[in-house]
Write a protein that holds these residues in place. Structure first.
Motif: not given
Ligand code: DC
Length: 226
Positions: A1-25
Motif C-alpha cells: 500500500m502506498s503512503n502517498e495518499k491522494t484520494n479522499f474516502n467518505i464512510a457512511i454507516d448506519g442501520p437499514a432504511g436510514a437513507g444511506k444509499s440514496t445519500i451516498a450516491r
C-alpha cells in the motif's frame, strides 16, 4: 500500500432504511467520487446461499461455500454492478428475502473477510463514498470523513412502507417495524465487526430531514474536512 495518499474516502454507516444509499450516491455524484454499496455485495453472497439452499446458521457450510463464490464489481456511468460468479445480479438482490439472508449470513467471519478485502482495494484505488455497517470502524478506519446516519425505527419503517406502496405492494407497517428491529439487533450484536458508531464519526439523525438537507450537511462537513 502506498503512503502517498491522494484520494479522499467518505464512510457512511448506519442501520437499514436510514437513507444511506440514496445519500451516498448523491454525494458521490456531486464530488465525482465512486459510490461503493457494500450492502449489495453481502446481498449477492446471500443470493448465492439462497439459491444453493445453504442454512445461514451452519458456519461450516457457509465457510466451505465461500470458496465457490466470486464477487466482483464493475462500474458503468457511475452505477455499481455486482457480479456473482460472472452473472450481473443487480436486478435480483433488492428483495426482503435477500436482505434478511444478507443480515443473517453477514455475521460469519468468512463472508466478511472475503468482501472487506474487495472494499479496501476499491478505496485504495479511488476516492469513494462507501456505505455499510462497519466502514468507519473496520473497513476504512482511516477514512477522511465518517458519518453515522440513522433515523427512528418508526420513520425507517414508514419510508420502507411508502417505497413498497409506490411499487404497488401492500405491506403491514407493524410487520416492517418488527423486521427492521430484528435486522438492527442482528447487525448491532454480531460478534465480528458489528454496526456501531465510530468514535470519530459525525452522528446525523435523518428522521426529520429531507434527503437534500442531509446531503447538504454532509457536503458542509466535506468542505470543512477537505
Ligand atoms: O444495506 P443493506 O440493507 O443492503 O445491507 C444488507 C445486509 O448486509 C445488512 O443487514 C447487514 C449486511 N451488511 C454488513 O454486514 N456490512 C456492510 N458493510 C453492509 C451490509
Amino acid at each position: 500500500m502506498s503512503n502517498e495518499k491522494t484520494n479522499f474516502n467518505i464512510a457512511i454507516d448506519g442501520p437499514a432504511g436510514a437513507g444511506k444509499s440514496t445519500i451516498a450516491r448523491k454525494i458521490a455524484s456531486k464530488l465525482g467520487f465512486i459510490y461503493v454499496d457494500t450492502g449489495a455485495m453481502y446481498r449477492a453472497m446471500a443470493l448465492y446461499f439462497l439459491r444453493n439452499h445453504i442454512d445461514p446458521s451452519d458456519q461450516a457450510e457457509i465457510e466451505a461455500s465461500c470458496k465457490d463464490v466470486e464477487i466482483t464489481i464493475e462500474y458503468k456511468d457511475g452505477e455499481q454492478f455486482v457480479i456473482l460468479n460472472g452473472e450481473n445480479v443487480n436486478g435480483l438482490i433488492r428483495t426482503e428475502e435477500v436482505g434478511n439472508m444478507a443480515s443473517a449470513t453477514s455475521v460469519h467471519r468468512a463472508v466478511r473477510l472475503k468482501l472487506v478485502e474487495l472494499q479496501q482495494e476499491l478505496a485504495r484505488k479511488e476516492s469513494v463514498v462507501m456505505d455499510g455497517r462497519d466502514i468507519g470502524t473496520y473497513v476504512l478506519p482511516n477514512a477522511d470523513l465518517k458519518i453515522y446516519l440513522t433515523a427512528s425505527v418508526e420513520e425507517r419503517a414508514r419510508r420502507r412502507w411508502s417505497e413498497l406502496k409506490a411499487k404497488g405492494i401492500e405491506a403491514d407497517l407493524k410487520e416492517i417495524e418488527k423486521d427492521i428491529e430484528d435486522r438492527d439487533y442482528r447487525d448491532m450484536n454480531r460478534e465480528f465487526a458489528p454496526l456501531k458508531q465510530a468514535e470519530d464519526a459525525i452522528f446525523l439523525d435523518s428522521s426529520d430531514l429531507t434527503i437534500d438537507e442531509v446531503v447538504d450537511k454532509i457536503m458542509e462537513y466535506y468542505y470543512k474536512t477537505r
